[in-house]
Design a protein around this motif. Structure first.
Motif, short mmCIF file in Angstrom:
data_model
loop_
_atom_site.label_atom_id
_atom_site.label_comp_id
_atom_site.label_asym_id
_atom_site.label_seq_id
_atom_site.Cartn_x
_atom_site.Cartn_y
_atom_site.Cartn_z
N THR A 23 124.82 71.73 145.85
CA THR A 23 124.47 70.31 145.98
C THR A 23 125.14 69.46 144.91
O THR A 23 124.68 68.38 144.60
N VAL A 24 126.25 69.96 144.35
CA VAL A 24 126.99 69.17 143.36
C VAL A 24 127.46 67.87 144.01
O VAL A 24 128.02 67.88 145.10
N ARG A 25 127.17 66.78 143.36
CA ARG A 25 127.57 65.47 143.89
C ARG A 25 128.45 64.80 142.85
O ARG A 25 127.96 64.34 141.82
N PRO A 26 129.77 64.77 143.11
CA PRO A 26 130.65 64.17 142.10
C PRO A 26 130.40 62.67 141.98
O PRO A 26 129.84 62.07 142.89
N ALA A 27 130.80 62.12 140.84
CA ALA A 27 130.68 60.66 140.66
C ALA A 27 131.56 59.96 141.68
O ALA A 27 132.62 60.46 142.06
N ARG A 28 131.11 58.81 142.15
CA ARG A 28 131.91 58.07 143.13
C ARG A 28 133.24 57.64 142.54
O ARG A 28 133.29 57.19 141.40
N VAL B 156 130.29 67.23 150.67
CA VAL B 156 129.26 67.07 149.64
C VAL B 156 127.95 67.17 150.42
O VAL B 156 127.74 66.44 151.38
N THR B 157 127.10 68.12 150.05
CA THR B 157 125.92 68.41 150.85
C THR B 157 125.04 67.17 151.02
O THR B 157 124.57 66.61 150.02
#
Lengths: 278, 327
Positions: A23-28, B156-157
């Protein structure tokens, strides 16, 4: 089918689950970076579909050969004199024809559904449109360079030299950035890429012929001459001719740039609005 | 990840018209977080427009909706950051390769080049399309495109995935794979809103179903509740000796309910929604000495549900039409 083996070419459910668990969500990314990513996409398309470049360069080259050798002598007294007159105009024609493809590729995206993907992503909204300019500019430069190269091969030697030719190419490319938004609007309104292509050429084709690209307007009947004189494509061809001749016509260049800016000012906002709502 | 509200989607009175056509005429939806929720209806019922409003692609004319706690109009950007859309036409770029498609989405979502490539390769492998990764997507089969489309949705999940007719035009094997993937997504806790015109698909996947027709929700519930609300199922019995069918019919008529003789001379069925009553009926046949070769208790199919709810048959689109448009 059993639960333990995975046929080749099948989804591996366990791996899918592992992928989702990440669930890694990179910075926009920033706006510029997003637009550049779309520019990269445009470049990839040029790489994967080079036929499109062929389409847009073959027609002007054909006109160059036809007009120079078939009509050149009759129009200007000799083929070389006519080449000097018409090549800067054919540069304009060649690059302006290419702008129709901005609308065609936008319409292709719409009809294929990939625009839905872009519009559902959390990205800066004009980025897909601005990014596509980058791919477009590659097409413009290629189309323009091809026509100049063929002209040089046929004996064209601009008085303005390499610098003059580059300046003319740059001016025409900048003008095309403005004009491309007109075709983008068309691309967002019409039903199919082919319809955009037909409508686009139905507009740009007569406009190009009713300009000073091929003939000196002084030879035309009065009302037609009046139209040709005010046709922005004539102005752009005059500007291109002056740059190639090494004697820049300041007024023509300024008017060309102003027309490009006006086209962008009107049609860019319409494009963004339509792109958002369609 | 932030805590999810109990309802992943909460829509009240959504409406949308295109010209004179009222595509959506007041849709209410309440989708629990973590569920697979089916929106079932024929072509033109308003399913896609509903999904497009919820995915912030189209603004509703009236009504409101919150997706994962964010308003789809006022906080559309926040919604886009949490959901993914898998469109009716596969939302992939046909003029790029499969890998380029996933890298593109990864880059747009903020992955650096190396991370975007690594994630793309991981997904291509997981979705069984790694062998074709370097080919242009326009040369891929419909099933592979669908899988790529779903893969692009989880680069991205997301917390919620919209699947708009994910199996339209697919062959049965590809369809089963898409179903497997949908189940895997749900098992990982992703909420799925599934639009489908295939009754079997909703029955197979969905925890809850809203049946939509002409822009309105006309029924809602679990697949079981919907079937029950329509009324009876039936007990099917196959006899060892076709000659005793008349006798068996009398017994079942008395013990269970209205009997229908089936085309198979050894088979008959009795209207029956209740498993215990069915068991009594089979017992009575034994007591009467009528040999039974086999029996089953069927619930009504969702086809029958749809007919009962709308008064007209679900219009099935010839499969492949959309695929043709896409190519």
């Amino acid at each position: 089918m059993t639960a333990t083996t995975t046929a080749p070419g099948s989804a591996d459910t366990a791996a899918v689950r592992r992928a989702i668990a990440d669930t890694v969500r990179p910075a926009r990314p920033g706006r510029l970076s997003t637009a550049l990513t779309f520019g990269w996409r445009g470049m990839l398309k040029v790489k994967h579909v080079p036929e499109q470049l062929l389409d847009v360069t073959v027609t002007p080259v054909m006109f160059l050969l036809l007009f120079t050798y078939l009509f050149g002598g009759a129009i200007a007294g000799s083929t070389s004199a006519y080449l000097d007159y018409t090549l800067p105009g054919l540069l304009v024609m060649s690059v302006l024809f290419t702008t129709v493809y901005s609308g065609v590729s936008l319409n292709t995206d719409l009809t294929k559904g990939v625009v839905d993907r872009f519009r559902s992503l959390p990205i800066w909204r004009p980025a897909p449109l601005l990014g596509s300019l980058l791919g477009d500019s590659v097409r413009y430069v290629v189309a323009g360079t091809v026509i100049i190269a063929v002209g040089v091969a046929l004996g064209y030697r601009p008085d303005g030299g390499v610098g003059g030719a580059l300046a003319a190419l740059a001016l025409v490319v900048v003008f095309s950035f403005g004009l491309s938004w007109v075709f983008s609007v068309l691309g967002l309104l019409m039903r199919s890429p082919n319809a955009v292509m037909n409508a686009g050429f139905m507009g740009i084709f007569p406009l190009t012929f009713l300009s000073n690209v091929f003939v000196d307007p002084a030879t035309l009947p009065g009302p037609l001459e009046a139209f040709v004189e005010v046709n922005p494509i004539s102005v752009l061809a005059t500007a291109s001719r002056s740059l190639m001749a090494g004697a820049p016509d300041g007024t023509a260049i300024a008017v060309s740039l102003a027309v490009a800016a006006a086209l962008a000012a009107v049609f860019l906002p319409v494009t963004t609005r339509l792109y958002r709502s369609r | 990840m932030t805590a999810q509200p109990a309802l992943a989607i909460e829509a009240v009175g959504l409406e949308k018209s295109f010209g004179d056509t009222r595509a959506v005429a007041g849709v209410d939806l309440a989708v629990p977080a973590g569920a697979i929720y089916g929106v079932l209806g024929p072509n033109g019922a308003g399913k896609t427009t509903t999904i497009r409003m919820l995915a912030t692609l189209v603004e509703p004319d009236a009504g409101s909706a919150r997706v994962l706690g964010h308003d789809v109009v006022a906080e559309s950007d926040a919604v886009r950051g949490l959901v993914s859309l898998t469109g009716q036409l596969a939302s992939v770029d046909e003029e790029l390769t499969g890998r380029e498609n996933l890298v593109l989405v990864g880059r747009l979502l903020g992955h650096r080049r190396a991370a975007a490539r690594a994630r793309a390769d991981e997904l291509l492998e997981a979705f069984g399309v790694a062998d074709a990764a370097g080919r242009l997507v326009k040369h891929w089969s419909g099933g592979m495109r669908r899988r790529l489309d779903i893969a692009a949705s989880i680069v991205v999940t997301p917390q919620l995935v919209f699947l708009d007719e994910p199996t339209t035009g697919l062959d049965p094997r590809s369809r089963n794979q898409v179903w497997e993937i949908a189940r895997a997504l749900a098992a990982a806790g992703t909420t799925i809103l599934l639009c489908t015109q295939y009754l079997e698909e909703a029955d197979q996947l969905a925890d809850g179903i809203a049946v939509i027709d002409r822009g309105r929700v006309i029924a809602e519930g679990t697949p079981g509740q919907l079937k029950a609300s329509v009324g009876t199922g039936s007990l099917h019995v196959r006899l060892l000796d076709p000659g005793r069918r008349a006798e068996a019919a009398r017994v079942l008529e008395a013990a269970v309910g209205t009997v229908v003789l089936e085309p198979d001379p050894a088979a008959l069925s009795a209207a029956c929604a209740d498993a215990e009553r069915a068991a009594v009926g089979v017992g009575e046949l034994g007591r009467a000495g009528v040999g039974v070769a086999g029996f089953s208790l069927d619930q009504p199919s969702l086809d029958e549900v749809f007919l009962a709810l709308t008064g007209h048959v679900a219009e099935q689109q010839p499969s492949g039409t959309l695929e043709e448009q896409a190519s």
